[in-house]
Design a protein around this motif. Structure first.
Motif: not given
Ligand SMILES: [Zn+2]
Ligand SMILES: [Zn+2]
Length: 339
Positions: A51-58, A5-11, A46-49
């Motif tokens: 968490m400031p340190r998230t690196r995408y995609p993740v 399950v991947v988050l491609e970009k913020k939010a 995190n899904r809502k964007g």
């Protein structure tokens, strides 16, 4: 290829997709075949964007258990076939905090599912030192929440609240996946528990978890607590909700009482009544993550059947649905994904 399950970009909306197999494990690393992965409020933030340190995609997710499928060099006592549960973050193993056994404060920690690929996938690559062995009597779903939920609460109660048997604990957000286990663990620590939940339909479940008293809705909280305690208040608050309830929590606390901040659902800041807290010697203390010691303790409580986690299992494909259920507070206990 493996499913993740991947988050491609913020939010963005998380997507179940095929990604490349993880690289072969390097020194001190292992590949774990994920058998269960918890769904945390942090994943929703995190899904809502938020968490400031998230690196995408993740690849999302930070709570997992599984079986070691491959090991690199120098993986200490972890072998292929071992059943394991992981810390929610990777550690450096050499900073002051790691050396003191306070891995939750590692100065170089990297959060799974945000800064590095997480565990909502068939396989995850982690460091062997960030794993705890799972006793065979503990099933994978229960083991998957040994870190972020169960170990985290044990750390909050024992290390941060310094709770003593016989004390009175108030758990806020008691109908949630963290709150319900906070009620259970407070009882195991020998405390009486007042539980606050916003949903009347979860009151019975919270009572079954062991709460001595359940309060529905925050409006009457401090009044009810004072009435129940002859005006004294509670010794410890496990604040699972954060900013929206902090004022009520502080007003419900006894002289010398401690409020431990575990969660903050809206990521907002709160005003603190400094004079009130000085006069009453109230402590306000944060609590983050878990140590391996607390995780192992959680697993041994489950093994001994002193603790029976409340879990709702969903297949990995339902990750987005799981986050929606969490947001609507419509789930029972902790949601756990199974790849
Ligand atoms: Zn978590
Ligand atoms: Zn460290």
């Amino acid at each position: 290829m493996l499913r993740a399950v991947v988050l491609e970009k913020k939010a963005s909306e998380p997507r179940l997709t095929d990604i490349d197999d993880p690289e072969s494990p390097g020194r001190g690393e292992v590949i774990v075949k994920v058998e269960a992965a918890g769904v945390c409020y942090r994943d929703l933030l995190n899904r809502k964007g938020l968490m400031p340190r998230t690196r995408y995609p993740v690849v999302m997710g930070h709570e997992f258990s599984g079986t070691v499928a491959e090991v690199g060099q120098d993986t200490e006592e972890i072998h292929v076939g071992d059943r394991v549960a992981g810390l929610p973050h990777s550690t450096c193993g050499s900073c002051r905090y790691c050396l003191e056994g306070r891995e939750n404060l590692c100065r170089h920690r990297l959060q799974l599912g945000e800064e590095i690929n997480g565990c909502w996938a068939e396989y995850v690559r982690v460091k062997s030192r960030d794993l705890v062995r799972v006793p065979e009597e503990v099933d994978a779903a229960a083991a998957s929440i040994a870190g972020c939920v169960l170990g985290m609460i044990i750390h909050a109660l024992r290390d941060q609240a310094k709770v003593r048997s016989g004390e009175l604990v108030l758990v806020t957000g008691a109908g949630g996946g963290v709150g319900i286990h906070a009620v259970m663990l407070s009882k195991i620590f020998g405390c009486s528990v007042i539980a606050l939940t916003s949903s009347a339909d979860k009151a019975e479940q919270v009572r079954e978890a062991g709460a001595d008293c359940v309060v529905v809705g925050a409006d009457m909280l401090s009044h009810s607590v004072r009435e129940m305690t002859g005006g004294e208040g509670v010794d410890v608050v496990l604040e699972c909700v954060g900013e929206p309830l902090l004022e009520y929590s502080l007003k419900s606390t006894a002289w010398g009482g401690r409020v431990v901040l575990i969660g903050n659902v809206n990521v907002g800041e709160a005003r603190v009544p400094i004079g009130y807290m000085i006069l009453r010697e109230n402590a306000l203390v944060g609590s983050i993550g878990t140590t391996k010691t607390s995780m192992a303790e959680a697993l041994s409580l489950v093994k001994a059947r002193l603790l029976n986690p409340v879990l709702t299992r969903l297949p990995l494909e339902k990750a987005s649905d799981a986050l929606q259920l969490l947001e609507k507070r419509a789930s029972l206990g902790r949601l756990v994904l199974t790849p």
